[in-house]
Design a protein around this motif. Structure first.
Motif, PDB file in Angstrom:
ATOM      1  N   HIS A  80       1.367  -0.909  -0.440  1.00 43.23           N
ATOM      2  CA  HIS A  80       0.277   0.076  -0.021  1.00 43.23           C
ATOM      3  C   HIS A  80       0.982   1.119  -0.353  1.00 43.23           C
ATOM      4  O   HIS A  80       1.979   1.302   0.668  1.00 43.23           O
ATOM      5  CB  HIS A  80      -0.892   0.344   0.967  1.00 43.23           C
ATOM      6  N   ILE A  81       0.490   2.144  -0.983  1.00 45.40           N
ATOM      7  CA  ILE A  81       1.432   4.093  -1.425  1.00 45.40           C
ATOM      8  C   ILE A  81       0.393   4.244  -1.353  1.00 45.40           C
ATOM      9  O   ILE A  81      -0.639   4.770  -1.521  1.00 45.40           O
ATOM     10  CB  ILE A  81       1.959   3.524  -2.026  1.00 45.40           C
ATOM     11  N   HIS A  82       0.682   5.844   0.066  1.00 44.60           N
ATOM     12  CA  HIS A  82      -0.196   6.883   0.307  1.00 44.60           C
ATOM     13  C   HIS A  82       0.364   8.015  -0.413  1.00 44.60           C
ATOM     14  O   HIS A  82       2.003   8.436  -0.162  1.00 44.60           O
ATOM     15  CB  HIS A  82      -0.743   6.900   1.268  1.00 44.60           C
ATOM     16  N   LEU A  83       0.145   8.601  -1.717  1.00 42.36           N
ATOM     17  CA  LEU A  83       0.709   9.885  -2.704  1.00 42.36           C
ATOM     18  C   LEU A  83       0.095  10.230  -2.670  1.00 42.36           C
ATOM     19  O   LEU A  83      -0.219  10.781  -4.334  1.00 42.36           O
ATOM     20  CB  LEU A  83       1.696   8.855  -3.267  1.00 42.36           C
ATOM     21  N   PRO A  84      -0.002  11.701  -2.069  1.00 39.64           N
ATOM     22  CA  PRO A  84      -0.982  13.201  -1.823  1.00 39.64           C
ATOM     23  C   PRO A  84      -0.617  13.245  -3.132  1.00 39.64           C
ATOM     24  O   PRO A  84       0.756  13.621  -3.587  1.00 39.64           O
ATOM     25  CB  PRO A  84      -0.781  13.168  -0.638  1.00 39.64           C
ATOM     26  N   VAL A  85      -1.484  13.435  -4.359  1.00 38.75           N
ATOM     27  CA  VAL A  85      -1.648  14.550  -5.956  1.00 38.75           C
ATOM     28  C   VAL A  85      -1.592  15.516  -5.722  1.00 38.75           C
ATOM     29  O   VAL A  85      -1.079  16.196  -6.340  1.00 38.75           O
ATOM     30  CB  VAL A  85      -1.651  13.660  -6.372  1.00 38.75           C
ATOM     31  N   GLN A  86      -2.660  16.313  -4.753  1.00 38.62           N
ATOM     32  CA  GLN A  86      -3.576  17.020  -4.533  1.00 38.62           C
ATOM     33  C   GLN A  86      -4.006  17.806  -5.161  1.00 38.62           C
ATOM     34  O   GLN A  86      -5.341  18.326  -5.356  1.00 38.62           O
ATOM     35  CB  GLN A  86      -2.545  18.362  -4.225  1.00 38.62           C
ATOM     36  N   SER A  87      -3.501  17.402  -6.875  1.00 37.11           N
ATOM     37  CA  SER A  87      -4.809  18.126  -7.443  1.00 37.11           C
ATOM     38  C   SER A  87      -4.146  17.367  -9.190  1.00 37.11           C
ATOM     39  O   SER A  87      -3.194  16.865  -9.533  1.00 37.11           O
ATOM     40  CB  SER A  87      -4.377  19.859  -8.546  1.00 37.11           C
ATOM     41  N   GLY A  88      -4.809  17.073 -10.440  1.00 39.64           N
ATOM     42  CA  GLY A  88      -4.600  16.554 -11.277  1.00 39.64           C
ATOM     43  C   GLY A  88      -4.579  17.699 -12.533  1.00 39.64           C
ATOM     44  O   GLY A  88      -3.508  17.018 -13.713  1.00 39.64           O
ATOM     45  N   SER A  89      -4.490  18.948 -12.072  1.00 38.26           N
ATOM     46  CA  SER A  89      -3.755  20.018 -12.655  1.00 38.26           C
ATOM     47  C   SER A  89      -3.082  20.448 -12.965  1.00 38.26           C
ATOM     48  O   SER A  89      -3.036  21.248 -11.860  1.00 38.26           O
ATOM     49  CB  SER A  89      -4.986  21.030 -12.851  1.00 38.26           C
ATOM     50  N   SER A  90      -2.026  20.562 -14.048  1.00 41.47           N
ATOM     51  CA  SER A  90      -0.717  20.431 -13.588  1.00 41.47           C
ATOM     52  C   SER A  90      -0.740  22.595 -13.959  1.00 41.47           C
ATOM     53  O   SER A  90       0.582  22.521 -12.274  1.00 41.47           O
ATOM     54  CB  SER A  90       0.556  20.678 -14.596  1.00 41.47           C
ATOM     55  N   ALA A  91      -1.156  23.075 -14.268  1.00 39.40           N
ATOM     56  CA  ALA A  91      -1.517  24.651 -13.324  1.00 39.40           C
ATOM     57  C   ALA A  91      -1.538  24.777 -11.919  1.00 39.40           C
ATOM     58  O   ALA A  91      -0.974  26.138 -11.705  1.00 39.40           O
ATOM     59  CB  ALA A  91      -2.958  25.069 -14.791  1.00 39.40           C
ATOM     60  N   VAL A  92      -2.594  23.353 -11.720  1.00 35.57           N
ATOM     61  CA  VAL A  92      -3.205  24.461 -10.465  1.00 35.57           C
ATOM     62  C   VAL A  92      -1.653  23.372  -9.498  1.00 35.57           C
ATOM     63  O   VAL A  92      -1.578  24.236  -8.487  1.00 35.57           O
ATOM     64  CB  VAL A  92      -4.532  23.991  -9.472  1.00 35.57           C
ATOM     65  N   LEU A  93      -1.590  22.351  -9.725  1.00 37.95           N
ATOM     66  CA  LEU A  93      -0.482  22.251  -8.944  1.00 37.95           C
ATOM     67  C   LEU A  93       1.075  23.674  -9.147  1.00 37.95           C
ATOM     68  O   LEU A  93       1.231  23.709  -7.743  1.00 37.95           O
ATOM     69  CB  LEU A  93       0.809  20.795  -9.586  1.00 37.95           C
ATOM     70  N   LYS A  94       1.255  23.786  -9.894  1.00 34.19           N
ATOM     71  CA  LYS A  94       2.246  24.998 -10.017  1.00 34.19           C
ATOM     72  C   LYS A  94       2.248  26.172  -8.931  1.00 34.19           C
ATOM     73  O   LYS A  94       2.272  26.479  -7.919  1.00 34.19           O
ATOM     74  CB  LYS A  94       2.150  25.223 -11.456  1.00 34.19           C
ATOM     75  N   ALA A  95       0.748  26.526  -9.073  1.00 37.59           N
ATOM     76  CA  ALA A  95       0.085  27.679  -8.152  1.00 37.59           C
ATOM     77  C   ALA A  95      -0.126  27.203  -6.585  1.00 37.59           C
ATOM     78  O   ALA A  95       0.647  28.237  -5.556  1.00 37.59           O
ATOM     79  CB  ALA A  95      -1.479  27.586  -8.285  1.00 37.59           C
ATOM     80  N   MET A  96       0.182  25.539  -6.703  1.00 34.69           N
ATOM     81  CA  MET A  96      -0.224  24.589  -5.157  1.00 34.69           C
ATOM     82  C   MET A  96       1.281  24.948  -4.754  1.00 34.69           C
ATOM     83  O   MET A  96       1.841  24.763  -3.711  1.00 34.69           O
ATOM     84  CB  MET A  96      -0.890  23.980  -4.922  1.00 34.69           C
ATOM     85  N   SER A  97       2.666  24.917  -5.354  1.00 29.93           N
ATOM     86  CA  SER A  97       4.161  25.448  -5.195  1.00 29.93           C
ATOM     87  C   SER A  97       4.005  23.659  -4.968  1.00 29.93           C
ATOM     88  O   SER A  97       5.473  23.097  -4.917  1.00 29.93           O
ATOM     89  CB  SER A  97       4.243  25.847  -4.370  1.00 29.93           C
ATOM     90  N   ARG A  98       3.854  22.729  -5.714  1.00 31.98           N
ATOM     91  CA  ARG A  98       4.347  20.997  -5.139  1.00 31.98           C
ATOM     92  C   ARG A  98       5.289  21.431  -5.771  1.00 31.98           C
ATOM     93  O   ARG A  98       5.816  19.537  -6.058  1.00 31.98           O
ATOM     94  CB  ARG A  98       3.162  20.576  -5.685  1.00 31.98           C
ATOM     95  N   GLU A  99       5.998  21.857  -7.132  1.00 32.24           N
ATOM     96  CA  GLU A  99       7.097  21.480  -8.261  1.00 32.24           C
ATOM     97  C   GLU A  99       6.833  19.837  -8.257  1.00 32.24           C
ATOM     98  O   GLU A  99       8.338  19.219  -8.623  1.00 32.24           O
ATOM     99  CB  GLU A  99       7.987  21.732  -7.353  1.00 32.24           C
ATOM    100  N   TYR A 100       5.277  19.757  -9.283  1.00 32.75           N
ATOM    101  CA  TYR A 100       5.638  18.733 -10.156  1.00 32.75           C
ATOM    102  C   TYR A 100       4.457  19.111 -10.750  1.00 32.75           C
ATOM    103  O   TYR A 100       3.746  19.616 -10.522  1.00 32.75           O
ATOM    104  CB  TYR A 100       5.640  16.864  -8.729  1.00 32.75           C
TER     105      TYR A 100
END
Length: 445
Positions: free
Chosen positions: A243-263
């Motif tokens: 089992h692996i828990h790997l938070p993504v937070q959003s499926g949108s690269s634009a939103v991920l950038k705004a979130m400062s997730r850096e992927y």
């Protein structure tokens, strides 16, 4: 992590001669361990503290611990003047000294550490609440500074324990009869052994190979530090849970950038491909935020399509709420709450459909299940699989199997949130150790 922090605090207090009670009325000292990851959790803190105000006249003393304590600091004394002690999680190692000051009559004690501390809270006096499954914090703090997250400001920078100290604690736990160990960390796979002896994956394997261990878990991982050798370690080591828990937070690269997730979405999906290519069937779960400032309908649709592509076994989803000190506080929260709620509903409805279909792959399988509790109304035993799925099952035994024992269960029905089955034969039944505690303090999560 808060539950384990409470276990360590309780053990520290017991070592200082305190004793624990189950009810506030019997306590002389009430410690309230807090979370501020979401606005609702923080609101509960002050609502609960207000309820305790009536107990002040009985001579009781109050302490606020954890993230809200670190975040609000001495302002808590203004909001709740009857509180005597405020301590962030990075200052728990100073609890004995703070308690001495409290007993000496000091009215307001503050334990707030700078986020740059290199010290971790290691104690051999952890009062573990479960005699079979136990936690080990291997890394504290966070250096990621995601735009929405308060954790780097409340728990300090990332600081890892040495692999040697982790192995010593794990060995002691196994010697005491623990069969499952779970590594904890804000970003557990960001672990860096200060001695340089082991990588995160190597530490997992080392604990998984301890004689007597049955299961090793870890949570929560960050995609930026998720490496292929983690999947290889799970494939090669049967005691590492699939089992692996790997938070993504959003499926949108634009939103991920705004979130400062850096992927990006593509980066995340590449890691999903590593997991899906494993020899073992590894369960995947994730965290998601809907309604982040600037999230468009198209962005949200990308989250929905990601869910459909990955086919998670579970998703923990939340509406965005701004947290103090974070960059997202200054962003225009352009998403109405009604729309956030609607998007959350759509996401969870879609995930429920996927789980209903995806759980079907387990029908007819034999699963090893660790017994956790009983459901007398349904005449069922409640347990958990290696994939961290709840399994409700019946057994032909007259006596209920002991908590903490392992049974082989054939899955006869799959539901969106659990599996249903029948126990076939006992695996090695482990003795149930009853723990009794006496006390005159109480820690509340």
């Amino acid at each position: 992590m808060n539950a384990h922090d409470s276990e360590k605090v309780i053990g520290t207090l017991e070592q200082q001669g305190y004793a624990r009670v189950q009810e506030e009325d019997a306590a002389g000292l009430i410690l309230y361990n807090t979370c501020s990851i979401r606005d609702k959790a923080e609101q509960k803190v002050f609502h609960r503290l207000n309820e305790y105000k009536k107990l002040q006249g009985e001579g009781k003393k109050f302490a606020v611990l954890g993230c809200v304590a670190q975040q609000e600091g001495e302002k808590i004394f203004e909001k709740a003047p009857y509180v005597s002690m405020v301590a962030g999680s990075a200052s728990y190692r100073n609890l004995p000294e703070m308690l001495r000051r409290l007993e000496a009559g000091e009215e307001r004690i503050t334990g707030l550490d700078d986020r740059q501390t290199d010290l971790t809270f290691e104690t051999e006096f952890t009062a573990r609440s479960n005699p079979h499954r136990g936690y080990i914090t291997i890394i504290e703090g966070c250096d990621k500074f995601c735009a929405y997250c308060v954790v780097p400001y409340t728990r300090g920078k990332e600081r890892s324990r040495t692999a040697a100290s982790v192995l010593v604690e794990a060995k002691k736990m196994v010697d005491l009869g623990f069969t499952e160990i779970q590594f904890l960390g804000q970003n557990v796979n960001s672990y860096r052994d200060p001695s340089g002896r082991m990588s995160f994956a190597e530490l997992l394997v080392a604990v998984g190979e301890l004689p007597g261990i049955r299961r090793v878990r870890f949570t929560t991982s960050h995609p930026r530090d998720f490496t292929r050798d983690i999947v290889q370690a799970i494939d090669d080591t049967p005691t590492l849970c699939d089992h692996i828990h790997l938070p993504v937070q959003s499926g949108s690269s634009a939103v991920l950038k705004a979130m400062s997730r850096e992927y990006t979405r593509e980066w995340y999906l590449e890691r999903m491909s590593w997991i899906k290519a494993a020899k073992r069937d590894i369960s995947i779960t994730s965290d998601m935020i809907v309604g982040f400032p600037g999230e468009t309908d198209a962005d949200f649709e990308e989250t929905i399509t990601l869910v459909g592509e990955v086919k998670y076994d579970a998703v923990f989803a939340f509406k965005f709420s701004p947290r103090p000190n974070t960059p997202a506080v200054t962003m225009a929260d352009s998403i109405p709450d009604e729309l956030k709620s609607e998007r959350l509903r759509i996401l969870m409805d879609r995930q429920r459909e996927i789980q209903r279909e995806h759980y079907g792959r387990h029908l007819g399988e034999m699963q090893e299940v660790m017994v956790e509790s009983y459901n007398p109304s349904r005449n069922q035993v409640v347990g958990r699989s290696s994939q961290n799925k709840t399994v409700n099952f019946s057994t032909a035994q007259i006596a209920q199997p002991p908590i903490g024992s392992y049974l082989s269960v054939r899955i006869t029905q799959t539901l969106p949130n659990c599996l249903v089955g029948e126990a076939i034969a006992d695996a090695e039944a482990l003795p149930f150790v009853a723990l009794q505690r006496v006390a005159d303090f109480v820690v509340l999560n």
